[in-house]
Design a protein around this motif. Structure first.
Motif, PDB file in Angstrom:
ATOM      1  N   THR A  61      -0.198   7.676  -4.752  1.00  0.00           N
ATOM      2  CA  THR A  61      -1.469   8.169  -4.221  1.00  0.00           C
ATOM      3  C   THR A  61      -2.612   7.814  -5.167  1.00  0.00           C
ATOM      4  O   THR A  61      -3.730   7.557  -4.740  1.00  0.00           O
ATOM      5  N   MET A  68       0.816  -1.218   0.000  1.00  0.00           N
ATOM      6  CA  MET A  68       0.000   0.000   0.000  1.00  0.00           C
ATOM      7  C   MET A  68       0.847   1.264   0.000  1.00  0.00           C
ATOM      8  O   MET A  68       0.368   2.336  -0.333  1.00  0.00           O
ATOM      9  N   ARG A 127      -3.293   4.012  -4.622  1.00  0.00           N
ATOM     10  CA  ARG A 127      -3.906   3.750  -3.319  1.00  0.00           C
ATOM     11  C   ARG A 127      -5.380   4.076  -3.330  1.00  0.00           C
ATOM     12  O   ARG A 127      -5.787   5.139  -3.755  1.00  0.00           O
ATOM     13  N   GLY A 128      -6.148   3.157  -2.826  1.00  0.00           N
ATOM     14  CA  GLY A 128      -7.586   3.419  -2.697  1.00  0.00           C
ATOM     15  C   GLY A 128      -8.319   3.248  -4.011  1.00  0.00           C
ATOM     16  O   GLY A 128      -9.425   2.744  -4.062  1.00  0.00           O
ATOM     17  N   ILE A 159       2.096   2.507   2.855  1.00  0.00           N
ATOM     18  CA  ILE A 159       1.696   3.268   4.043  1.00  0.00           C
ATOM     19  C   ILE A 159       2.618   2.983   5.218  1.00  0.00           C
ATOM     20  O   ILE A 159       2.262   3.238   6.361  1.00  0.00           O
ATOM     21  N   MET A 219      -7.383  -1.249   0.959  1.00  0.00           N
ATOM     22  CA  MET A 219      -7.049  -2.048   2.136  1.00  0.00           C
ATOM     23  C   MET A 219      -8.087  -1.858   3.232  1.00  0.00           C
ATOM     24  O   MET A 219      -8.617  -0.769   3.411  1.00  0.00           O
ATOM     25  N   MET A 234     -14.174   9.230  -0.992  1.00  0.00           N
ATOM     26  CA  MET A 234     -13.511   8.518  -2.084  1.00  0.00           C
ATOM     27  C   MET A 234     -13.941   9.078  -3.435  1.00  0.00           C
ATOM     28  O   MET A 234     -13.133   9.279  -4.333  1.00  0.00           O
ATOM     29  N   VAL A 256     -12.884  13.024  -3.778  1.00  0.00           N
ATOM     30  CA  VAL A 256     -11.466  13.311  -4.019  1.00  0.00           C
ATOM     31  C   VAL A 256     -10.955  12.618  -5.291  1.00  0.00           C
ATOM     32  O   VAL A 256     -10.291  13.230  -6.113  1.00  0.00           O
ATOM     33  N   HIS A 257     -11.307  11.340  -5.460  1.00  0.00           N
ATOM     34  CA  HIS A 257     -10.764  10.622  -6.622  1.00  0.00           C
ATOM     35  C   HIS A 257     -11.540  10.888  -7.906  1.00  0.00           C
ATOM     36  O   HIS A 257     -11.003  10.803  -8.993  1.00  0.00           O
TER      37      HIS A 257
END
Lengths: 346, 313
Positions: free
Chosen positions: A103, A72, A106-107, A74, A112, A134, A137-138
């Motif tokens: 970044t 990840m 991730r997600g 992190i 995760m 989510m 922002v994405h």
């Protein structure tokens, strides 16, 4: 839709070629602490294809979570250092990717979920806010649309009365419901890989089964690759395709799930299986692997498991066992895997 | 929520009675006779003195004196000074000055304290972090008396004479809000240091939380992880400190007001204690206690806004 810079370096979904979806290759992770260098992960390799479930098994401190956190990106670096190894996602090494590129992964493409959903969810924001974040922002979605999506997701993970509860805070949910919210958040953007780090450890046994069922179902629907990290052999039997057993930062056995349950090929895997309480052994003393997990600051020479191993021979103390290939899909890091395999069959 | 506020306001009454009574006793117990002090160097004619004592009720038992005073306060009469000035009138302009000073100090404290604290936390263990911590030690260890005069000289005098920049007045309140900048900073000095350290610790603690790791794993940019996910949680203890500090700043302005010649209640309090003017001293304290209680109530209500786990019934 927001432009994603990660697509510049990563092929789009589906463009797999011959590479598996995700490959961890000879990964090393060290923590530089005042007491010395802790070698948490020492050359871990595994791979995951779309739709596949890999269970990573091992006790606390075996490096299973650290490996996942490295995937990840992190880990707190420092103190963590990755001196060697590659983590390839669609053939691109994530470890050399820019922070911006990571970044984006991730997600969005690798997600995760964590063990304790109460502490993993932010206490001061509503669950709807946290899920819809989510999309906002994405995907650059508006608040309204994001919230609509959040309700849909909460429905999907079967949270009752999702529309009413979307504005509640994490502490207003039960443990199982909180983990469902975690799951809803992680699958929000249809990731290709989902890493579940002990997702059921903090839950009641009945709720554990429901959560595992939900994960398996979501995986079937979207053909995600699932990495299931656990120390509970009972949890993985039904859902996993293959298992990697970790000990002291190394993989000691790779096997398809049914093979390992039938006949483990490493003394540590055998010990783990033998220590599951069984109804037909009622009244007998529970089996436990003798000794303690090794101190990562002061690892035993040779095979790290040798001080606890009933199959130990002299060369175990001096020679680090490589991963011996047993068959195309099985391997064991034990000099005496044949004896272990025979012993467990017998 | 409404019931909670009412209950809190009712609770303020015994606190107010208790604190004013204690202050009343303290001033009463101070050595020196107010009537004699009134006369200054001159000796006052004993007959006149006795008459004055009778007029101001100074011969009554302590509890009666207190009752005479506090029963007036409840109907808005804060009494009058020995010179016959209404205490309420005396306060009017002075409280305004002190409030302006305290609020300026609080704003400076919040900006500098939170700013430096957050900066130090983000640079944890590096030289910037150590520099900020050293600065807080400096702020704590230099007394107001020194920092006040030094900054007055440097910013009020030298800046004008050496560089021709006439921005900070030397003293007084003629220059409006600019008059309060330097005194505000001097007054806030120690509080800034504590706030920096508190902020630094609070943010560092929050950054270790699991939900911060979750936010990173969600692919949130660093600025958002810090600004939205971490900040909101670290603010909770800081708001408490800031709220409680407003009362401290208002009550602690005696020296600062004197250095910068600000005609606020700090100065007034000092003079009134010297003259044993019970009505004024207790009046000032009453208002300060009220400010303190109100600030605390606002902080408690803000808590519920910042942390949804807290609910008031």
């Amino acid at each position: 839709m927001k432009k994603r810079s990660a697509t510049d370096v990563l092929p789009a979904e589906g463009g797999l070629g011959n590479e598996p979806l995700l490959t961890v290759d000879n990964l090393h992770v060290e923590f530089h602490t005042r007491a010395g260098i802790v070698r948490a992960v020492n050359g871990v390799s595994y791979s995951l294809s779309a739709g596949e479930t890999l269970a990573v098994l091992g006790e606390s401190g075996s490096g299973k979570s650290v490996t996942a956190q490295a995937i990840m990106g992190i880990l707190d670096m420092p103190p963590a250092v990755i001196p060697k190894g590659e983590i390839r996602f669609h053939g691109t090494n994530l470890l050399t990717l820019s922070e911006e590129g990571r970044t984006q992964v991730r997600g969005e493409r690798i997600a995760m979920i964590f063990q304790d959903a109460l502490s993993a969810l932010n206490p001061v924001f509503t669950v709807g806010w946290q899920i819809s974040e989510m999309f906002r922002v994405h995907r650059g979605m508006s608040k309204r649309d994001g919230m609509k999506k959040a309700v849909e997701l909460m429905d999907k993970v079967r949270i009752p009365a999702a529309r009413q509860r979307v504005n509640d805070y994490p502490h207003q949910f039960s443990g199982g419901m909180r983990q469902r919210i975690m799951i809803a958040m992680s699958i929000a953007l249809d990731p290709e890989v989902l890493i579940a780090d002990e997702p059921t450890t903090a839950l009641d046994v009945t709720v554990q089964a429901q959560i595992m069922e939900l994960l398996a179902e979501l995986q079937r629907e979207s053909n995600m690759g699932l990495i299931l990290i656990t120390h509970d052999l009972g949890v993985v039997a039904d859902v996993a395709d293959k298992i990697s057993v970790m000990y002291a930062g190394r993989i000691v056995e790779n096997a398809p799930v049914h093979d390992i349950y039938k006949a483990p090929a490493h003394p540590y895997s055998k010990g783990l299986l033998d220590s599951i309480p069984r109804v037909d052994h009622k009244g007998q003393e529970l089996y436990a692997i003798k000794g303690l997990p090794p101190n990562l600051l002061d690892m035993p020479t040779g095979c790290a498991f040798h001080p606890r191993c009933p199959y130990r021979q002299d060369n175990c103390v001096t020679d680090v066992p490589p991963l011996y290939e047993i068959s195309g899909v099985r391997s064991s890091a034990c000099h005496y895997w044949r004896e272990v395999l025979d012993g467990s069959r017998g | 929520m409404g019931r909670y506020v009412i209950r809190r306001l009712l609770q303020a009454i015994p606190v107010l009675l208790g604190s004013t009574f204690l202050i009343f006793c303290t001033v009463y117990a101070l050595p020196g006779d107010p009537v004699m002090i009134l006369g200054g160097e001159r000796r006052i004619d004993p007959v006149l003195a006795a008459q004055l004592r009778e007029q101001y009720g100074l011969n009554d038992p302590l509890i009666v004196q207190y009752w005479n005073y506090i029963s007036g306060v409840f109907v808005g009469d804060f009494g009058e000074t020995f010179q016959g000035v209404q205490v309420a009138d005396l306060f009017a302009g002075k409280f305004q000055v002190t409030i302006q000073l305290a609020v300026t100090a609080l704003i400076i404290e919040a900006l500098v304290g939170l700013g430096l604290g957050l900066y130090a936390a983000l640079r944890r263990g590096r030289w910037q972090d150590h520099a900020v911590l050293a600065l807080t030690l400096l702020l704590v260890s230099v007394p107001t008396l020194v920092s006040g005069f030094v900054l007055q000289l440097v910013l009020g005098v030298k800046l004008k004479t050496e560089l021709g920049i006439d921005f900070f007045p030397i003293s007084g309140t003629e220059a409006g809000w600019r008059s309060f900048l330097v005194p505000g900073f001097v007054l806030a000095g120690t509080s800034i240091a504590y706030l920096v350290r508190l902020t630094r610790t609070s943010l560092m603690e929050t950054l270790r939380a699991d939900y911060i790791r979750t936010a990173v794993a969600k692919g949130m940019p660093r600025s958002r992880v810090l600004g939205r996910h971490a900040l909101r949680n670290s603010l909770i203890p800081l708001v408490t400190y800031l709220g409680a500090d407003l009362g401290t700043l208002m009550g602690g302005a005696v020296i600062t007001e004197a250095i910068f010649n600000l005609n606020g209640i700090g100065q007034q309090l000092f003079q009134s204690v010297a003259r044993r003017e019970n009505a004024v001293v207790v009046g000032v304290v009453t208002v300060l206690v009220l400010v303190y209680l109100l600030a605390n109530l606002i902080v408690d209500l803000l808590y519920a806004v910042l942390d949804p786990r807290i609910r008031y019934e």
